[in-house]
Write a protein that holds these residues in place. Structure first.
Motif, mmCIF file in Angstrom:
data_model
loop_
_atom_site.group_PDB
_atom_site.id
_atom_site.type_symbol
_atom_site.label_atom_id
_atom_site.label_comp_id
_atom_site.label_asym_id
_atom_site.label_seq_id
_atom_site.Cartn_x
_atom_site.Cartn_y
_atom_site.Cartn_z
ATOM 1 N N ILE A 6 1.386 20.039 -7.772
ATOM 2 C CA ILE A 6 1.287 19.309 -6.517
ATOM 3 C C ILE A 6 0.495 18.021 -6.746
ATOM 4 N N VAL A 7 1.018 16.911 -6.229
ATOM 5 C CA VAL A 7 0.280 15.646 -6.303
ATOM 6 C C VAL A 7 -0.364 15.421 -4.939
ATOM 7 N N GLN A 8 -1.658 15.116 -4.941
ATOM 8 C CA GLN A 8 -2.357 14.858 -3.685
ATOM 9 C C GLN A 8 -2.992 13.476 -3.738
ATOM 10 N N LYS A 9 -2.654 12.638 -2.762
ATOM 11 C CA LYS A 9 -3.203 11.280 -2.740
ATOM 12 C C LYS A 9 -4.168 11.118 -1.574
ATOM 13 N N PHE A 10 -5.317 10.519 -1.853
ATOM 14 C CA PHE A 10 -6.305 10.246 -0.805
ATOM 15 C C PHE A 10 -6.455 8.742 -0.647
ATOM 16 N N GLY A 11 -6.241 8.256 0.576
ATOM 17 C CA GLY A 11 -6.368 6.830 0.862
ATOM 18 C C GLY A 11 -7.823 6.414 1.009
ATOM 19 N N GLY A 12 -8.028 5.124 1.222
ATOM 20 C CA GLY A 12 -9.376 4.545 1.247
ATOM 21 C C GLY A 12 -10.350 5.223 2.198
ATOM 22 N N THR A 13 -9.913 5.477 3.442
ATOM 23 C CA THR A 13 -10.816 6.086 4.413
ATOM 24 C C THR A 13 -11.172 7.511 4.000
ATOM 25 N N SER A 14 -10.256 8.144 3.293
ATOM 26 C CA SER A 14 -10.437 9.544 2.927
ATOM 27 C C SER A 14 -11.398 9.734 1.754
ATOM 28 N N VAL A 15 -11.843 8.617 1.136
ATOM 29 C CA VAL A 15 -12.849 8.712 0.066
ATOM 30 C C VAL A 15 -13.958 7.672 0.302
ATOM 31 N N ALA A 16 -14.142 7.318 1.590
ATOM 32 C CA ALA A 16 -15.020 6.188 1.917
ATOM 33 C C ALA A 16 -16.477 6.391 1.506
ATOM 34 N N ASP A 17 -16.997 7.610 1.674
ATOM 35 C CA ASP A 17 -18.406 7.841 1.323
ATOM 36 C C ASP A 17 -18.544 9.213 0.656
ATOM 37 N N ALA A 18 -19.788 9.549 0.293
ATOM 38 C CA ALA A 18 -20.023 10.780 -0.463
ATOM 39 C C ALA A 18 -19.482 12.010 0.284
ATOM 40 N N GLU A 19 -19.684 12.005 1.581
ATOM 41 C CA GLU A 19 -19.251 13.158 2.372
ATOM 42 C C GLU A 19 -17.731 13.314 2.340
ATOM 43 N N ARG A 20 -17.031 12.201 2.513
ATOM 44 C CA ARG A 20 -15.565 12.231 2.481
ATOM 45 C C ARG A 20 -15.069 12.624 1.084
ATOM 46 N N ILE A 21 -15.755 12.135 0.067
ATOM 47 C CA ILE A 21 -15.354 12.471 -1.307
ATOM 48 C C ILE A 21 -15.504 13.969 -1.544
ATOM 49 N N VAL B 102 -2.494 17.118 -9.569
ATOM 50 C CA VAL B 102 -2.766 15.733 -9.950
ATOM 51 C C VAL B 102 -3.239 15.017 -8.684
ATOM 52 N N VAL B 103 -4.386 14.371 -8.771
ATOM 53 C CA VAL B 103 -4.951 13.694 -7.608
ATOM 54 C C VAL B 103 -4.860 12.183 -7.844
ATOM 55 N N VAL B 104 -4.434 11.463 -6.820
ATOM 56 C CA VAL B 104 -4.397 9.999 -6.916
ATOM 57 C C VAL B 104 -5.335 9.467 -5.840
ATOM 58 N N VAL B 105 -6.213 8.547 -6.201
ATOM 59 C CA VAL B 105 -7.127 8.017 -5.180
ATOM 60 C C VAL B 105 -7.097 6.500 -5.089
ATOM 61 N N SER B 106 -7.382 6.048 -3.871
ATOM 62 C CA SER B 106 -7.489 4.615 -3.581
ATOM 63 C C SER B 106 -8.949 4.193 -3.718
ATOM 64 N N ALA B 107 -9.166 2.899 -3.604
ATOM 65 C CA ALA B 107 -10.518 2.358 -3.559
ATOM 66 C C ALA B 107 -11.178 2.813 -2.262
ATOM 67 N N ARG B 108 -12.510 2.950 -2.278
ATOM 68 C CA ARG B 108 -13.216 3.448 -1.097
ATOM 69 C C ARG B 108 -13.194 2.459 0.051
ATOM 70 N N GLY B 109 -12.946 2.961 1.240
ATOM 71 C CA GLY B 109 -13.058 2.152 2.459
ATOM 72 C C GLY B 109 -12.397 0.792 2.344
ATOM 73 N N GLN B 110 -13.172 -0.238 2.638
ATOM 74 C CA GLN B 110 -12.638 -1.614 2.643
ATOM 75 C C GLN B 110 -12.823 -2.314 1.297
ATOM 76 N N THR B 111 -13.095 -1.554 0.232
ATOM 77 C CA THR B 111 -13.433 -2.181 -1.055
ATOM 78 C C THR B 111 -12.438 -3.256 -1.487
ATOM 79 N N THR B 112 -11.146 -2.952 -1.392
ATOM 80 C CA THR B 112 -10.149 -3.907 -1.887
ATOM 81 C C THR B 112 -10.233 -5.224 -1.108
ATOM 82 N N ASP B 113 -10.368 -5.114 0.219
ATOM 83 C CA ASP B 113 -10.506 -6.334 1.041
ATOM 84 C C ASP B 113 -11.751 -7.119 0.633
#
Ligand code: ADP
Ligand code: ASP
Ligand code: MG
Length: 414
Positions: free
Chosen positions: A4-19, A37-48
């Protein structure tokens, strides 16, 4: 044992608690006997924030260096997610896109995946390790770091699911699933239980940012079922899958609006064969993606051509249009970036008439002028003034009674 591949978007890894919460979800799936396999985005607004920073030091940052910069956001997330899984007592290892052999072309900031070598991931999965991969990034043939365009982590996740023949791909995000319209703009929007690849592909291409459209191309080609759901709760989300016969009963599934495009018009083009070919050849050479195109019927042997491009490419497109104007002896070039494109999408449109009429009437009643129209088998789009975007979205959503569709209608069991 399933994968199973699980992807977490920015808001879903925004801070320690979400992580930690994301790590717990992953571990639960792993404990159930799956390879994960886990795929993650940058935290919160990091990319912006990174993009803003780049433009603070340069008006015109090199796209290669932008990719070098932006890819760091995801690298922070993968390490933290791996650590969080370790803290829960489970084996995990993080990798950048390049490290797991995600090879792309060299179009920086909008690269496309060409190949993925799965050796490293497979080795780790076979050892019983949870594999964490940085979304949104790869390397080109010369090992330059590339990124896949905004929202590109979706594409990393689905591409990995496709190539690894995963059972399914979970997309964890900050909404409960795919709605009949962006729930932030239309509070009465309804969650869909299922949506076909073709519909979400049109919605995503027309601006619904919930999934990157490129990811759906992969999903459709390789038949990857995707479950879009909230990382904040356990409610069922939306299943993206092959269309079932019953799905056609719903004429329109969703409405979306985007302000991401600009409109360019070349006026007074001498009307002879080959002119359109010249215009769009020159734009293609600059790697400018053209979306809508209209040409009016010529008067006095002069024609006007209007087309839309993404705002990002507007400067380049305008420069190119000016150059073309000189070459072909056209009269003038105008541009307008204050436009919005409103689209209604639904596979049921194939068998029903009156959809265009209903959309146009709803806009007419609100005195919203339509500047351009384009259609596909399952979509109608109108360009309107940007200032009407949100109102038009709500009005059209209401006209198709999408706020009233009974949820029973949305469930189409096979
Ligand atoms: P992530 O960081 O998890 O990738 P995104 O911000 O990219 O999340 O995508 C989720 C957002 O997409 C939602 O917060 C919502 O505002 C927006 N969105 C746009 N259209 C839709 C839609 N039709 N259904 C659900 N969400 C939508
Ligand atoms: N971090 C990237 C972005 O914000 C990729 C993603 O989130 O999917 O666009
Ligand atoms: Mg996204």
């Amino acid at each position: 044992m399933g994968l199973i591949v699980q992807k977490f978007g920015g808001t879903s890894v925004a801070d320690a608690e979400r992580i930690m919460a994301a790590a717990q979800r992953v571990v639960k799936t792993y404990q159930a006997g799956n390879k994960v396999v886990v795929v993650v985005s940058a935290r919160g607004q990091t990319t912006d924030e990174l993009i803003d920073l780049a433009y603070e030091v340069s008006d015109n940052p090199s796209t290669r260096e932008l990719d070098m910069l932006l890819s760091t956001g995801e690298q922070v997330s993968i390490a933290l997610v791996a650590m969080a899984i370790h803290a829960l007592g489970y084996p995990a290892i993080s990798f950048t896109g390049g490290q797991v052999g995600i090879i792309t072309d060299s179009y920086h900031t909008k690269a496309r995946i060409k190949n993925i070598s799965t050796r490293r991931i497979t080795e780790e999965l076979n050892k019983g390790t949870i594999v964490i991969v940085a979304g949104f990034q790869g390397v080109d043939a010369d090992y330059n770091i590339t990124t896949l365009g905004r929202g590109g982590s979706d594409t990393t996740a689905v591409a990995l699911a496709a190539i690894m023949k995963a059972e399914r791909c979970d997309i964890f995000t900050d909404v409960n699933g795919i709605y009949t319209a962006d729930p932030r703009l239309v509070p009465e929007a309804r969650k869909l239980s299922r949506i076909s690849y073709d519909e979400i592909l049109e919605l995503a291409s027309m601006g619904a940012q919930v999934m990157q459209s490129r990811s759906i191309e992969f999903a459709k080609k390789y038949d990857v079922p995707i479950h879009v759901r909230s990382s904040f709760s356990d409610t069922e989300g939306t299943l993206i899958c092959k269309e079932g016969k019953e799905m056609e009963d719903i004429v329109v599934s969703g409405v979306t609006v985007t302000k991401d495009e600009a409109k360019i018009t070349i006026r007074g083009i001498p009307d002879r064969p080959g002119q359109a070919a010249i215009i769009f050849h020159e734009l293609a050479k600059k790697n400018v993606n053209v979306d809508m195109i209209i040409q009016n019927t010529s008067a006095n042997n002069l024609a006007d051509v209007t087309f839309t491009v993404s705002k990002k490419d507007a400067k380049e497109a305008l420069k190119t249009a000016e150059k073309i104007k000189e070459e072909i002896g056209a009269r003038e070039v105008n541009s307008d970036s204050k436009i919005a494109k409103l689209s209604v999408v639904g596979i049921g449109m194939r068998g029903h008439c009156g959809v265009a009429e209903k959309m146009f009437s709803a806009l007419a009643e609100e005195k919203i002028n339509i500047q351009m129209i384009s259609t596909s088998e399952i979509k109608i789009s109108c360009v309107i003034d940007e200032s009407h975007a949100e109102r038009a979205l709500r009005v059209v959503h209401h006209a198709f009674q999408l706020d009233k569709i009974p949820s029973a209608n949305l469930v189409t069991h096979h």
